[in-house]
Design a protein around this motif. Structure first.
Motif, PDB file in Angstrom:
ATOM      1  N   GLU A 107     -25.976   4.067  29.616  1.00 50.85           N
ATOM      2  CA  GLU A 107     -26.227   2.675  29.255  1.00 50.85           C
ATOM      3  C   GLU A 107     -24.957   2.004  28.761  1.00 50.85           C
ATOM      4  N   SER A 108     -24.931   0.691  28.876  1.00 49.96           N
ATOM      5  CA  SER A 108     -23.835  -0.102  28.344  1.00 49.96           C
ATOM      6  C   SER A 108     -24.348  -1.500  28.035  1.00 49.96           C
ATOM      7  N   GLY A 109     -23.589  -2.229  27.195  1.00 53.53           N
ATOM      8  CA  GLY A 109     -23.893  -3.626  26.957  1.00 53.53           C
ATOM      9  C   GLY A 109     -24.508  -3.961  25.623  1.00 53.53           C
ATOM     10  N   GLY A 110     -24.782  -2.983  24.793  1.00 51.54           N
ATOM     11  CA  GLY A 110     -25.330  -3.292  23.480  1.00 51.54           C
ATOM     12  C   GLY A 110     -24.291  -3.907  22.572  1.00 51.54           C
ATOM     13  N   GLY A 111     -24.720  -4.327  21.386  1.00 50.80           N
ATOM     14  CA  GLY A 111     -23.786  -4.915  20.451  1.00 50.80           C
ATOM     15  C   GLY A 111     -24.477  -5.758  19.404  1.00 50.80           C
ATOM     16  N   LEU A 112     -23.670  -6.563  18.708  1.00 57.09           N
ATOM     17  CA  LEU A 112     -24.143  -7.440  17.640  1.00 57.09           C
ATOM     18  C   LEU A 112     -24.120  -8.879  18.139  1.00 57.09           C
ATOM     19  N   VAL A 113     -25.222  -9.579  17.928  1.00 56.86           N
ATOM     20  CA  VAL A 113     -25.322 -10.975  18.363  1.00 56.86           C
ATOM     21  C   VAL A 113     -26.137 -11.755  17.343  1.00 56.86           C
ATOM     22  N   GLN A 114     -25.873 -13.036  17.245  1.00 61.78           N
ATOM     23  CA  GLN A 114     -26.650 -13.881  16.346  1.00 61.78           C
ATOM     24  C   GLN A 114     -27.985 -14.251  16.979  1.00 61.78           C
ATOM     25  N   ALA A 115     -28.938 -14.549  16.142  1.00 61.05           N
ATOM     26  CA  ALA A 115     -30.242 -14.989  16.628  1.00 61.05           C
ATOM     27  C   ALA A 115     -30.069 -16.178  17.569  1.00 61.05           C
ATOM     28  N   GLY A 116     -30.826 -16.132  18.666  1.00 59.74           N
ATOM     29  CA  GLY A 116     -30.709 -17.165  19.677  1.00 59.74           C
ATOM     30  C   GLY A 116     -29.714 -16.841  20.779  1.00 59.74           C
ATOM     31  N   GLY A 117     -28.930 -15.812  20.566  1.00 55.89           N
ATOM     32  CA  GLY A 117     -27.926 -15.423  21.541  1.00 55.89           C
ATOM     33  C   GLY A 117     -28.476 -14.552  22.651  1.00 55.89           C
ATOM     34  N   SER A 118     -27.574 -14.079  23.489  1.00 51.71           N
ATOM     35  CA  SER A 118     -27.959 -13.290  24.667  1.00 51.71           C
ATOM     36  C   SER A 118     -27.097 -12.034  24.773  1.00 51.71           C
ATOM     37  N   LEU A 119     -27.684 -11.008  25.371  1.00 54.24           N
ATOM     38  CA  LEU A 119     -26.976  -9.785  25.726  1.00 54.24           C
ATOM     39  C   LEU A 119     -27.525  -9.296  27.054  1.00 54.24           C
ATOM     40  N   ARG A 120     -26.685  -8.570  27.779  1.00 54.69           N
ATOM     41  CA  ARG A 120     -27.128  -7.960  29.024  1.00 54.69           C
ATOM     42  C   ARG A 120     -26.841  -6.462  28.964  1.00 54.69           C
ATOM     43  N   LEU A 121     -27.901  -5.674  29.098  1.00 55.11           N
ATOM     44  CA  LEU A 121     -27.765  -4.226  29.131  1.00 55.11           C
ATOM     45  C   LEU A 121     -27.747  -3.741  30.578  1.00 55.11           C
TER      46      LEU A 121
ATOM     47  N   GLN B 119     -38.733  12.766  34.628  1.00 58.17           N
ATOM     48  CA  GLN B 119     -38.413  11.630  33.780  1.00 58.17           C
ATOM     49  C   GLN B 119     -37.097  11.886  33.064  1.00 58.17           C
ATOM     50  N   TYR B 120     -36.223  10.892  33.115  1.00 57.46           N
ATOM     51  CA  TYR B 120     -34.930  10.982  32.441  1.00 57.46           C
ATOM     52  C   TYR B 120     -34.772   9.829  31.459  1.00 57.46           C
ATOM     53  N   TRP B 121     -33.992  10.102  30.392  1.00 59.09           N
ATOM     54  CA  TRP B 121     -33.675   9.099  29.375  1.00 59.09           C
ATOM     55  C   TRP B 121     -32.171   8.981  29.219  1.00 59.09           C
ATOM     56  N   GLY B 122     -31.702   7.760  28.922  1.00 59.60           N
ATOM     57  CA  GLY B 122     -30.328   7.570  28.545  1.00 59.60           C
ATOM     58  C   GLY B 122     -30.133   7.914  27.074  1.00 59.60           C
ATOM     59  N   GLN B 123     -28.899   7.792  26.619  1.00 59.06           N
ATOM     60  CA  GLN B 123     -28.573   8.175  25.245  1.00 59.06           C
ATOM     61  C   GLN B 123     -28.888   7.081  24.250  1.00 59.06           C
ATOM     62  N   GLY B 124     -29.135   5.886  24.724  1.00 62.22           N
ATOM     63  CA  GLY B 124     -29.464   4.771  23.843  1.00 62.22           C
ATOM     64  C   GLY B 124     -28.261   3.899  23.537  1.00 62.22           C
ATOM     65  N   THR B 125     -28.521   2.609  23.374  1.00 60.19           N
ATOM     66  CA  THR B 125     -27.478   1.671  22.987  1.00 60.19           C
ATOM     67  C   THR B 125     -28.030   0.739  21.919  1.00 60.19           C
ATOM     68  N   GLN B 126     -27.251   0.529  20.871  1.00 61.83           N
ATOM     69  CA  GLN B 126     -27.710  -0.260  19.726  1.00 61.83           C
ATOM     70  C   GLN B 126     -27.611  -1.750  20.015  1.00 61.83           C
ATOM     71  N   VAL B 127     -28.685  -2.451  19.728  1.00 62.39           N
ATOM     72  CA  VAL B 127     -28.702  -3.917  19.781  1.00 62.39           C
ATOM     73  C   VAL B 127     -29.063  -4.405  18.385  1.00 62.39           C
ATOM     74  N   THR B 128     -28.203  -5.217  17.801  1.00 62.89           N
ATOM     75  CA  THR B 128     -28.435  -5.761  16.472  1.00 62.89           C
ATOM     76  C   THR B 128     -28.372  -7.282  16.538  1.00 62.89           C
ATOM     77  N   VAL B 129     -29.442  -7.916  16.073  1.00 69.95           N
ATOM     78  CA  VAL B 129     -29.527  -9.375  16.080  1.00 69.95           C
ATOM     79  C   VAL B 129     -29.531  -9.850  14.632  1.00 69.95           C
ATOM     80  N   SER B 130     -28.528 -10.622  14.263  1.00 66.10           N
ATOM     81  CA  SER B 130     -28.420 -11.118  12.894  1.00 66.10           C
ATOM     82  C   SER B 130     -29.067 -12.499  12.777  1.00 66.10           C
TER      83      SER B 130
END
Length: 118
Positions: A6-20, A106-117
């Motif tokens: 996985e890729s694309g996680g991160g920190l974003v403000q409320a109302g923002g966008s992210l693409r994983l 069934q396979y799983w990824g390692q996970g990516t953190q998404v934080t919305v402030s």
């Protein structure tokens, strides 16, 4: 064996966008349904969205109208476009895939953190 990265996680403000993005790698496999799940601290892992190999999608009620799942079968990659993010969307997001390697596994990824402030 198949790996999901996985890729694309991160920190974003409320109302923002992210693409994983989640790319499957390995050899001699095909993929049925792919999806995204998430898990916030102290809660159970929950479904966010799934997409079949034919493009049929399914969403959790909490993300309908805000998140869009898509996939590129040629690249064995699934995407999650997340718009109008809310603090309640904060979680570790996991990619999931049902892979055909003789039998369906069934396979799983390692996970990516998404934080919305807020």
């Amino acid at each position: 064996q198949v790996q999901l990265v996985e890729s694309g996680g991160g920190l974003v403000q409320a109302g923002g966008s992210l693409r994983l993005a989640c790319a499957a790698s390995g050899s001699s496999f095909s993929i049925n349904t792919m999806g995204w799940y998430r898990q916030a601290p102290g809660t159970r892992r929950e479904l966010v969205a799934t997409i079949s190999s034919g493009g049929t999608t399914n969403y959790a009620d909490s993300v309908k109208g805000r998140f869009t799942i898509s996939r590129d079968n040629a690249k064995n990659t699934v995407y999650l476009q997340m718009n109008s993010l809310k603090p309640g969307d904060t979680a570790v997001y996991y990619c999931n895939a049902y892979v055909v390697l003789g039998v369906v596994q069934q396979y799983w990824g390692q996970g990516t953190q998404v934080t919305v402030s807020s």
